[in-house]
Scaffold this motif. Structure first.
Motif, short mmCIF file in Angstrom:
data_model
loop_
_atom_site.label_atom_id
_atom_site.label_comp_id
_atom_site.label_asym_id
_atom_site.label_seq_id
_atom_site.Cartn_x
_atom_site.Cartn_y
_atom_site.Cartn_z
N PRO A 1 25.05 17.88 -0.53
CA PRO A 1 25.53 17.07 -1.57
C PRO A 1 24.08 16.47 -2.08
O PRO A 1 24.20 16.29 -3.55
N THR A 2 23.07 16.38 -1.42
CA THR A 2 21.77 15.85 -1.75
C THR A 2 21.05 16.62 -2.67
O THR A 2 20.77 16.35 -3.97
N LEU A 3 21.43 17.98 -2.56
CA LEU A 3 20.72 19.07 -3.52
C LEU A 3 21.48 19.07 -4.89
O LEU A 3 21.07 19.15 -5.79
N VAL B 1 12.07 -6.50 -1.69
CA VAL B 1 11.07 -7.30 -0.99
C VAL B 1 10.43 -6.47 0.15
O VAL B 1 9.06 -6.22 0.03
N THR B 2 11.11 -5.84 1.12
CA THR B 2 10.55 -5.21 2.20
C THR B 2 10.29 -3.85 2.07
O THR B 2 9.42 -3.12 2.61
N GLY B 3 11.23 -3.22 0.92
CA GLY B 3 11.03 -1.45 0.83
C GLY B 3 11.45 -0.85 2.03
O GLY B 3 11.24 0.30 1.96
N GLU B 4 12.49 -1.45 2.53
CA GLU B 4 13.19 -0.68 3.67
C GLU B 4 14.59 -0.59 3.44
O GLU B 4 15.22 -1.46 2.99
N ILE B 5 15.08 0.42 4.18
CA ILE B 5 16.39 0.63 3.94
C ILE B 5 17.47 -0.34 4.69
O ILE B 5 16.96 -0.69 5.65
N LYS B 6 18.31 -0.89 4.03
CA LYS B 6 19.23 -1.80 4.55
C LYS B 6 20.74 -1.28 4.78
O LYS B 6 21.40 -1.09 3.52
N ILE B 7 21.48 -1.59 6.01
CA ILE B 7 22.91 -1.04 6.14
C ILE B 7 23.71 -2.29 6.27
O ILE B 7 23.17 -3.21 7.04
N ALA C 1 27.89 -1.22 2.92
CA ALA C 1 27.20 -0.73 2.02
C ALA C 1 25.83 -0.14 2.61
O ALA C 1 25.44 -0.60 3.66
N VAL C 2 25.19 0.86 2.07
CA VAL C 2 23.67 1.35 2.47
C VAL C 2 23.05 0.98 1.14
O VAL C 2 23.34 1.55 0.03
N VAL C 3 21.85 0.29 1.32
CA VAL C 3 21.07 0.04 0.16
C VAL C 3 19.43 0.58 0.50
O VAL C 3 18.82 0.12 1.66
N VAL C 4 19.19 1.54 -0.52
CA VAL C 4 17.96 2.03 0.01
C VAL C 4 16.91 1.88 -1.21
O VAL C 4 17.26 1.87 -2.58
N PRO C 5 15.69 1.72 -1.09
CA PRO C 5 14.53 1.34 -2.34
C PRO C 5 14.46 2.75 -3.12
O PRO C 5 14.36 3.72 -2.32
N LEU C 6 14.27 2.60 -4.19
CA LEU C 6 13.54 3.75 -5.11
C LEU C 6 12.29 3.45 -5.37
O LEU C 6 11.67 2.44 -5.71
N GLN C 7 11.41 4.43 -4.73
CA GLN C 7 10.08 4.13 -4.84
C GLN C 7 9.45 5.17 -5.77
O GLN C 7 9.77 6.24 -5.86
N THR D 1 26.44 10.37 7.53
CA THR D 1 26.41 11.34 6.35
C THR D 1 26.10 10.54 5.24
O THR D 1 25.29 10.96 4.15
N VAL D 2 26.72 9.18 4.83
CA VAL D 2 26.42 8.59 3.79
C VAL D 2 25.05 7.85 3.57
O VAL D 2 24.17 7.87 2.92
N VAL D 3 24.58 7.67 4.93
CA VAL D 3 23.35 7.03 5.15
C VAL D 3 22.10 8.03 4.92
O VAL D 3 21.21 7.85 4.07
N LYS D 4 22.28 9.30 5.32
CA LYS D 4 21.74 10.45 5.28
C LYS D 4 21.43 10.66 3.76
O LYS D 4 20.50 11.03 3.20
#
Length: 445
Positions: A71-73, A143-149, A168-174, A196-199
């Motif tokens: 699904p990522t692809l 602020v941290t730039g780190e993933i948060k679950i 939720a899973v919150v990931v930074p866009l860099q 699978t959702v985190v990945k």
């Protein structure tokens, strides 16, 4: 996969071979005719079932490969046309729609540093696009730039009562190593977010970040090209040319020798302007170009304009971007000195500070209002011809990085200072004829 024509060929060969075998058995052993027929019939059924199985299994495997493509692809492939245009409300909305369609989540949100750019799915009644970021989890990731679950609604800390989002899973866009936003995949179930959702979230953010970096590279290439074209067109400023020719015509009646010298200066000015430079010139050439421009302007404005230079001669052979100094001086004269009733002064300074050349264009003109200082660096701001401040500002950032744009300090009624920082780049610029000393604007009068 076995097609119908191949299947027919198999059946014909099977009937031919087994027919011969049946005739031989009937001639040699007539007594076992019934057993032989039964054996051949069971063989026919077995062969037919095998063919059907092979056909179906090949089709099923093919369908499984299509349905279970990573699904990522899938998301990366479908979002590529949008994210290559950068991160904005339109591209974020399209991206969020694609992610929610492919991922097994209740809702998807995309933000920049301050605003919810897009929100699709459950909770859209209060997580509205265009509004400020309201969840603490998102602010923490920025602020941290780190993933948060987030495992439950209390940790999500949405200020809206009755919000159905539980985890939720919150990931930074860099982009280029800096956090420019977030991607959030929400669920309405409390507890652990499936791996699978985190990945998926991490993979999507990485791929979208790469796409944004490619978009930024494209933008910079286009910006440099556009800046060069704008600069070339703006060098032949019709107002400047018209006013200068009027001045020359005036002197042709009262002082023909001055008119002749001004014509030579005007020809030199446009010869330099239209010469192909690349990105850089020596400081010496840029100062000579500036001096030629100032001779023409001083002939027009006379005692109205006073120019002071303070150039460190050790810097004359160092490289600076073409058309960096003259446009800033032109801006100071046009917007700082001319609106002033009395005489005004423009000072041009070049100093070496550590490993950088610092150029300062200072005038004692009317200044810029506080609420307009940032606007003057915005592309397209203002009117008139010439290489504007925004052009120089953007080219400096593209060539040297975001820290190297123009810095403006202005006090209304007292004047404006524009600071240019350039890394020390030493090189010998090509000269036509013998090397010339930097000439003052007054030498052409």
């Amino acid at each position: 996969m076995i097609n119908n024509q191949q299947l027919l060929a198999i059946i014909i060969r099977w009937l031919f071979l087994h027919g011969i075998a049946l005739i031989i058995m009937f001639v040699v052993k007539p007594g076992i005719w019934g057993a032989t027929g039964l054996l051949l019939a069971s063989s026919a059924v077995s062969t037919g079932l095998s063919i059907v199985y092979l056909r179906r299994s090949r089709q099923v495997n093919f369908d499984i490969e299509q349905d279970h493509m990573d699904p990522t692809l899938q998301i990366a492939s479908q979002t590529l046309p949008y994210m290559r245009r950068g991160l904005n409300e339109e591209t974020a909305r399209k991206t969020a729609e694609i992610i929610q369609k492919i991922a097994d989540v209740a809702s998807v949100a995309v933000t920049d540093h301050e605003t919810v750019l897009a929100y699709i799915g459950t909770g859209a009644d209060h997580h509205k696009p265009g509004g400020p970021i309201i969840t603490k989890a998102t602010r923490d990731v920025l602020v941290t730039g780190e993933i948060k679950i987030v495992l439950d609604s209390r940790e999500l800390n949405c200020p809206m009562k009755g919000c159905p989002l539980e985890s939720a899973v919150v990931v930074p866009l860099q982009c280029k190593g800096e956090v420019v936003g977030t991607i959030k995949l929400y669920r309405v179930e409390r507890g652990e977010v499936p791996p699978t959702v985190v990945k998926l979230a991490v993979g999507v953010s990485q791929l979208l970040g790469m796409q944004m970096e490619l978009a930024e590279l494209d933008r910079q290439v286009q910006l440099v090209t556009k800046a060069e074209l704008d600069a070339l067109h703006a060098q032949i400023n019709p107002h400047f040319l018209f006013n200068t020719l009027n001045t020359i015509i005036m002197f042709s009646r009262t002082n023909p020798e001055t008119a002749r010298r001004l014509l030579i200066r005007l020809a030199s000015f446009f010869r330099h302007a239209l010469k192909r430079h690349g990105h850089f010139n020596s400081l010496r050439e840029e100062i000579e170009y500036l001096n030629t421009y100032l001779v023409l302007e001083r002939a027009r404005f006379r005692e109205k304009l006073r120019v002071v230079r303070d150039i460190n001669e050790e810097l004359l052979e160092y490289q600076v971007p073409v058309l960096t100094i003259q446009p800033l001086v032109e801006n100071a004269i046009k917007h700082g000195i001319l609106p002033k009733p009395e005489q005004g002064t423009v000072q041009v300074t070049a100093r070496k500070i550590d490993s950088e050349m610092v150029i300062i264009i200072r005038d004692d003109g009317v200044g810029i209002e506080d609420d307009r200082v940032n606007d003057v660096l915005r592309p397209g701001y203002g009117s008139g011809n010439g290489v504007g401040l925004s052009n120089v500002h953007e080219r400096l950032k593209v060539l040297f990085g975001e820290d190297y744009g123009l810095r403006i300090v202005s006090v209304p009624g007292e004047g404006t200072s524009i600071y240019v920082r350039v890394p020390l780049l030493h090189g010998t610029a090509e000269k036509e004829g013998k090397e010339r000393e930097t000439q003052s604007a007054d030498s052409g009068r």
